[in-house]
Design an enzyme around this catalytic site. Sequence first.
Site, PDB file in Angstrom:
ATOM      1  CE  LYS A 272      -2.622   1.280   3.560  1.00 29.99           C
ATOM      2  NZ  LYS A 272      -2.642   2.386   4.261  1.00 29.99           N
TER       3      LYS A 272
ATOM      4  CG  ASP B 205      -6.994   5.032   2.839  1.00 32.12           C
ATOM      5  OD1 ASP B 205      -8.310   4.823   2.312  1.00 32.12           O
ATOM      6  OD2 ASP B 205      -6.649   6.062   3.027  1.00 32.12           O
TER       7      ASP B 205
END
Length: 214
Positions: free
Chosen positions: A124, A142
């Site tokens: 990420k 997220d």
Amino acid sequence: MPKKATKKEIEAIREAFISRYKDAKTELNYKNLYELLVAIMLSAQCTDKRVNIITPPLFKNYPSTKELASADIDELKEYIKTCSFFNNKAKNLIKMAKSVENDFGGEIPLDEKELIKLAGVGQKTANVVMIEYKQKNLMAVDTHVFRVAHRLGLSYANTPAKVEEELTKKFKTDLYILHQGFVLFGRYICTAKNPKCDECFVKEYCKEKPFNSK
Ligand code: SF4
């Protein structure tokens, strides 16, 4: 399970987000790739506002991976102690800087597949760096993107990695704009508690409307 967004709805959601967020940028302050990477690593489970308070003195003391690689961990913790999980983040920041210095000749690699080779940098983080710094066609999920994807019926997967995969497959292009848009929309409008459904510009596509009385 609520209904999934149709192809037509997906295209309408794309257009709505592009029109509203096409010039959106991260709210993290940074001046170069090093500062961006550090700010993103600090921002996990921490607000951008808090990170922006922490980073000016941090970058003054550790202006590059060279200084960060040889940081004293306790001293580094003093700079970031108001950030959640600062003990782990301090360890990871030093590990990351050492990897850059020892394995990449002091240059942070600008490629998501290389970035994840750095200690302490996950998928990420790598994707967010590339989205922000190079406007690369990547998605990163997220907590905000995860919630928005569910409420708009774009994915009902139960892990961020799977939601990322489904969003990437469904939208294919414009992913960096959509990522920034979903983050800001989730942060300010489609919030976890008391979402501002009256201000929502995609409410007609909302599949859950958990708080929407209309
Ligand atoms: S209507 Fe409300 S819950 Fe649904 S997407 Fe919009 S802000 Fe989120």
